[in-house]
Structures are given as C-alpha cells and as structure tokens.
Write a protein that holds these residues in place. Structure first.
Motif, short mmCIF file in Angstrom:
data_model
loop_
_atom_site.label_atom_id
_atom_site.label_comp_id
_atom_site.label_asym_id
_atom_site.label_seq_id
_atom_site.Cartn_x
_atom_site.Cartn_y
_atom_site.Cartn_z
N VAL A 5 0.84 -1.21 0.00
CA VAL A 5 0.00 0.00 0.00
C VAL A 5 0.87 1.26 0.00
CG1 VAL A 5 -1.64 1.35 1.37
CG2 VAL A 5 -1.98 -1.11 1.09
N PRO A 30 1.13 5.12 -3.65
CA PRO A 30 1.15 6.55 -4.00
C PRO A 30 2.32 6.90 -4.91
CG PRO A 30 0.75 6.28 -1.66
CD PRO A 30 1.12 4.92 -2.20
N ILE A 35 -8.07 2.35 -5.87
CA ILE A 35 -7.65 1.54 -4.73
C ILE A 35 -7.27 2.42 -3.55
CG2 ILE A 35 -5.86 -0.04 -3.88
CD1 ILE A 35 -5.83 -1.09 -6.89
N LEU A 36 -6.58 3.52 -3.85
CA LEU A 36 -6.14 4.42 -2.77
C LEU A 36 -7.31 5.21 -2.18
CD1 LEU A 36 -2.77 5.69 -4.24
CD2 LEU A 36 -3.06 4.47 -2.10
N MET A 91 -1.45 21.18 -1.12
CA MET A 91 -1.64 19.74 -1.10
C MET A 91 -2.53 19.10 -2.17
SD MET A 91 0.44 18.22 0.61
CE MET A 91 -0.29 16.64 0.30
N ARG A 127 -6.40 13.67 -3.64
CA ARG A 127 -5.86 12.65 -2.73
C ARG A 127 -6.93 12.11 -1.78
NH1 ARG A 127 -0.44 13.45 -3.79
NH2 ARG A 127 -0.02 15.53 -4.59
N ARG A 155 -11.77 9.84 13.00
CA ARG A 155 -11.19 8.50 13.13
C ARG A 155 -9.86 8.36 12.40
NH1 ARG A 155 -12.63 5.18 8.84
NH2 ARG A 155 -13.66 6.30 7.18
N TRP A 202 -3.78 12.99 10.14
CA TRP A 202 -2.51 13.23 9.46
C TRP A 202 -1.72 14.11 10.42
CZ3 TRP A 202 -1.09 16.56 4.64
CH2 TRP A 202 0.05 16.00 4.03
N LEU A 235 -6.83 5.66 13.18
CA LEU A 235 -5.98 5.61 11.99
C LEU A 235 -5.05 6.82 11.97
CD1 LEU A 235 -8.87 4.78 9.49
CD2 LEU A 235 -7.28 3.15 10.55
N GLU A 283 -1.42 8.65 10.14
CA GLU A 283 -0.20 8.76 9.35
C GLU A 283 0.62 9.90 9.94
OE1 GLU A 283 0.59 5.91 7.08
OE2 GLU A 283 1.56 7.71 6.29
N GLY A 304 2.41 14.17 -0.16
CA GLY A 304 1.21 13.63 -0.79
C GLY A 304 1.09 12.12 -0.64
N ASP A 305 2.23 11.42 -0.68
CA ASP A 305 2.21 9.96 -0.53
C ASP A 305 1.66 9.57 0.83
OD1 ASP A 305 3.49 10.14 -2.93
OD2 ASP A 305 5.14 8.79 -2.43
N SER A 306 2.09 10.31 1.84
CA SER A 306 1.63 10.03 3.20
C SER A 306 0.13 10.29 3.33
CB SER A 306 2.44 10.90 4.16
OG SER A 306 1.86 10.95 5.42
N LEU A 307 -0.33 11.38 2.74
CA LEU A 307 -1.77 11.71 2.81
C LEU A 307 -2.61 10.65 2.09
CD1 LEU A 307 -3.93 13.67 3.77
CD2 LEU A 307 -3.57 15.02 1.71
N MET A 308 -2.11 10.15 0.96
CA MET A 308 -2.86 9.14 0.22
C MET A 308 -2.91 7.82 0.99
SD MET A 308 -1.98 9.82 -3.75
CE MET A 308 -3.58 9.31 -4.39
N THR A 309 -1.86 7.52 1.73
CA THR A 309 -1.88 6.32 2.56
C THR A 309 -2.96 6.43 3.63
OG1 THR A 309 0.49 6.11 2.19
CG2 THR A 309 -0.43 4.76 3.94
N LEU A 310 -3.11 7.64 4.19
CA LEU A 310 -4.20 7.86 5.15
C LEU A 310 -5.56 7.68 4.47
CD1 LEU A 310 -5.14 8.67 8.01
CD2 LEU A 310 -5.12 11.06 7.24
N SER A 311 -5.69 8.22 3.26
CA SER A 311 -6.95 8.06 2.51
C SER A 311 -7.28 6.59 2.34
CB SER A 311 -6.83 8.70 1.12
OG SER A 311 -7.21 10.04 1.16
N TYR A 312 -6.25 5.80 2.01
CA TYR A 312 -6.44 4.36 1.84
C TYR A 312 -7.00 3.74 3.12
CZ TYR A 312 -5.47 -0.58 1.22
OH TYR A 312 -5.59 -1.95 1.16
N LYS A 313 -6.35 4.06 4.25
CA LYS A 313 -6.79 3.50 5.54
C LYS A 313 -8.21 3.93 5.86
CE LYS A 313 -2.16 3.53 7.74
NZ LYS A 313 -1.34 4.28 8.73
N LEU A 314 -8.53 5.19 5.62
CA LEU A 314 -9.88 5.69 5.90
C LEU A 314 -10.92 4.93 5.08
CD1 LEU A 314 -9.05 9.50 5.96
CD2 LEU A 314 -10.14 8.29 7.86
N ASN A 315 -10.54 4.66 3.85
CA ASN A 315 -11.43 3.98 2.92
C ASN A 315 -11.61 2.51 3.25
OD1 ASN A 315 -12.76 5.36 1.01
ND2 ASN A 315 -11.58 4.56 -0.70
N GLU A 316 -10.50 1.88 3.64
CA GLU A 316 -10.52 0.46 4.00
C GLU A 316 -11.43 0.22 5.20
OE1 GLU A 316 -8.50 -2.79 2.87
OE2 GLU A 316 -9.76 -1.48 1.67
N ASN A 317 -11.49 1.21 6.09
CA ASN A 317 -12.24 1.04 7.34
C ASN A 317 -13.60 1.73 7.29
OD1 ASN A 317 -10.32 -0.24 9.52
ND2 ASN A 317 -9.07 1.05 8.19
N ARG A 318 -14.12 1.89 6.09
CA ARG A 318 -15.39 2.61 5.94
C ARG A 318 -16.55 1.64 6.05
NH1 ARG A 318 -14.07 6.93 2.53
NH2 ARG A 318 -14.31 8.32 4.30
#
Lengths: 211, 211
Positions: A12, A16, A78-79, A103, A108, A172, A175, A190, A192, B197-211
């Motif tokens: 994962v 990005p 996916i992201l 940003m 994003r 929840r 950043w 959650l 980052e 931006g990579d870090s923010l997108m990783t957070l987006s991923y986590k937020l989405n996964e846990n939706r």
C-alpha cells in the motif's frame, strides 16, 4: 477488479509512488509502459512491480505492458481518491499554511472543510478558499460536516487534548505533523505521522557515511 | 564502539525514530529502559529492537536494559549529528519558511548557512537568524562556505536546472521537497525525498478500508 483481501501495508505504501510516476507519464503523453521500463524509472525491480500490481488482480498483459491511464485510474481508485473524506486542519502557522496551500487535497481523497487556529489575526482569512475559524467553532463545524479526519499542525503541548476532543467528535483518522504519539495513546485510531526530522537525519547519516 | 560495515538502510531509517523516543524518555527523567518496555512504547517487537541495536555493536546488558542517555548519544553519533554539514535552503515560500523555522537543524547534523529566494520582497529578511539571499549570490556563498547539502523547497519547473548548478558547486546531498526526481537524473547524488502527498494518500487508503 478482484481485490486481494490481504494487501500488506508495505505494498500500500508503494502505491502513492506508482500513482505519482504514472501521473507524470500520463502528463508526458505516454500511453503504455512495460514493467521493465517502469522499474527503471522508479528504481524498483520489474518483478517487484509485477508482484505489487498482482496484489490487486493484475493490470498488465504479458508482452504488452501496462496502459498508463488505466493503471493510474485503478490505483487511484484503490487508494480511495474517488471518495472525499471530510477533513479539517488544525494550526494555521507556517506548516499549516504550507500544507493547506500546496496539497491538492481533492486529488488525494480529502475534502478540506475548515481550518482552525486560536490566533485572532488569522480568523476569517482564507487559504485556497478554505476559511480559518476559531477553535470555539470546532464542535459545531465537526458535527455539521460529519468530519472524519484531521490534519494536526499544532504544537505537541496541545495535541493530546485536541486529539481526545476530536475523537469524541467522530474523527477517526489523523494526518499528524506534531510529535504527539496518537497511536500509542489511542490504539484504534488511523494515523499517518509526518516526522520531517527523521528524514533529515537519514540524509545526515548518508552525508556522514560518504565523507 | 565496533560499527558493523553493512548496516541496511531499513535499520538506518529506524534510528531517527529510536532517537526521538529516547529523547522523550530522557526529557521525562527516565534513566534506563528494557528492550521490552521500549518495544511497547515504539510498537516494535523486543527482538527487533535488540537486533537493530546489535548492528552497531550492542548497547544493552542482559537483564539490565539500556541506559537512555548513553543510547541516545550513541545513536546520535551514528546518525552523524556531531558533524554539522554546511547546508543551504532554496525557496522561502510557505514550505521553506516552515522548514527553516521548525527544524532544529543543529540537532540533526545540519548547519543552515543561507536561504535563497528570487522574490525581492524577501531578500535581506531572516528566518531564525539565517538570511534570505538573492539567487545571484548562490555561487559565491556555496563556494565560500563549502556547501555540501541543499534543501529544495522550490517548484518542480526550476528544480532540474537548480540541481544541476548545485552539483557543479559541490553539493552532494539533497533534502528534496520538490517532485523532481534527482536520483533518476543524477544517480551518484545522496537524496532524501519528502513526498507529503504519498503520506496523505496512505491515510486516505486506511480511511477507505475502514469505511
């Protein structure tokens, strides 16, 4: 696309980066790319790239490569960039300003709803069309907009108390630019973290090793 | 201390984190800590911690734990914080300002000598006692101060040209906030990239996964 249930966070975390490279390729008018070419561009091995992308059901065709636009869109999907999470930013100092200004949140997966600060001189100002509100409005704005994520550009000393309050308000995901250790104190949340100092010290190490 | 010749970058990357946690422990008056306690605090396994620290010849004593102050100093030494690398920062916009204001450079092995910008309104101003100079003075200041590292807070469009010029002036390490791919274009150069931006997108991923 079939999505593997158990995607490791290390895969994962590379996504990005793929997304960034694919965006550049797309902007440069490149329509398709082989895993070999992509690997050279990104400094990964071709087999690593094939493995990573296979986690998501595979995109490429043997001997044909990846279609840049399609792969870009799929990785974005996916992201989670299609779903915009209602988000606030706390702390409109230099770092908060820099983050709010640069940003491209909506690309994003983030919708920035409000910025908060306790400096009266900043209240009512806007950064990229997002208003800076006093911290007194935090509860109201969070509840009204169903805020789910917060960007913390505030000093360590106040972070603990603010995080507690935000979690109660339904946030929840964080950043986190502060050094307050959210995960340790709130295991389910959650997070980052952005530790710029860690990155600078790694550079110091490299400079020193090569002296 | 005997230093292992082949320390993997994955271990090196964890060292600033140890350094941060040890600093906090030190500030809180904690004199020694077991690998088990440290691991709980940091979210790593105790055996991971013992392995990591063994790479540098080992610090702890069986059944006694690590002496916080000593471990902190040693890791700082390994990371190279004792040797200050003469460094410049390019771009005094929001991000450059935030970085120059908040980074505690000298605690991270960096001596910030000068900031550069091409905005006449900024020239002559200081951030944390470091002057903002016009880009015309770049060659002179780099040569006089034997500048070895540069922090790039400049737009992508100009980065390519600036990097080329800096390398000719003797810069061998970059802390790169731009998206210009220095490593790809200059393979020998030391680079640490900051891709927020990579870090923010990783957070987006986590937020989405846990939706």
């Amino acid at each position: 696309m079939a999505k593997d249930e158990h995607i490791s966070m290390s895969v994962v975390r590379r996504l990005p980066r793929y997304y960034r490279f694919l965006y550049d390729l797309k902007e440069n008018g490149i329509v398709r790319i082989s895993s070999r070419e992509l690997s050279q561009r990104m400094g990964l091995t071709a087999s690593q790239i094939r493995q990573d992308l296979n986690c998501f059901g595979g995109f490429g065709q043997q001997g044909y490569g990846y279609i840049v636009e399609q792969l870009y869109t799929e990785i974005g999907h996916i992201l989670g960039v299609d779903v915009l999470t209602p988000t606030i930013l706390l702390g409109a100092g230099n770092m908060g300003h820099a983050v709010a200004n640069h940003m491209d949140f909506e690309q994003r997966g983030i919708r920035l709803i409000s910025i908060f600060d306790n400096n009266p001189a900043l209240i009512g100002q806007k950064i990229q069309d997002v208003e800076i509100n006093p911290i007194e409005k935090l509860d109201e704005i969070c509840t009204e907009n169903k805020i789910e994520a917060a960007i913390l550009c505030i000093p360590n000393e106040v972070a603990s108390q603010v995080v507690e309050r935000l979690i109660k308000l339904g946030v929840r995901g964080f950043w986190n630019f502060s050094h307050y250790d959210i995960s340790y104190n709130h295991p389910g949340v959650l997070v980052e973290n952005v530790h710029l100092g860690d990155s600078l010290m790694t550079l110091s190490y490299k400079l020193n090793e090569n002296r």
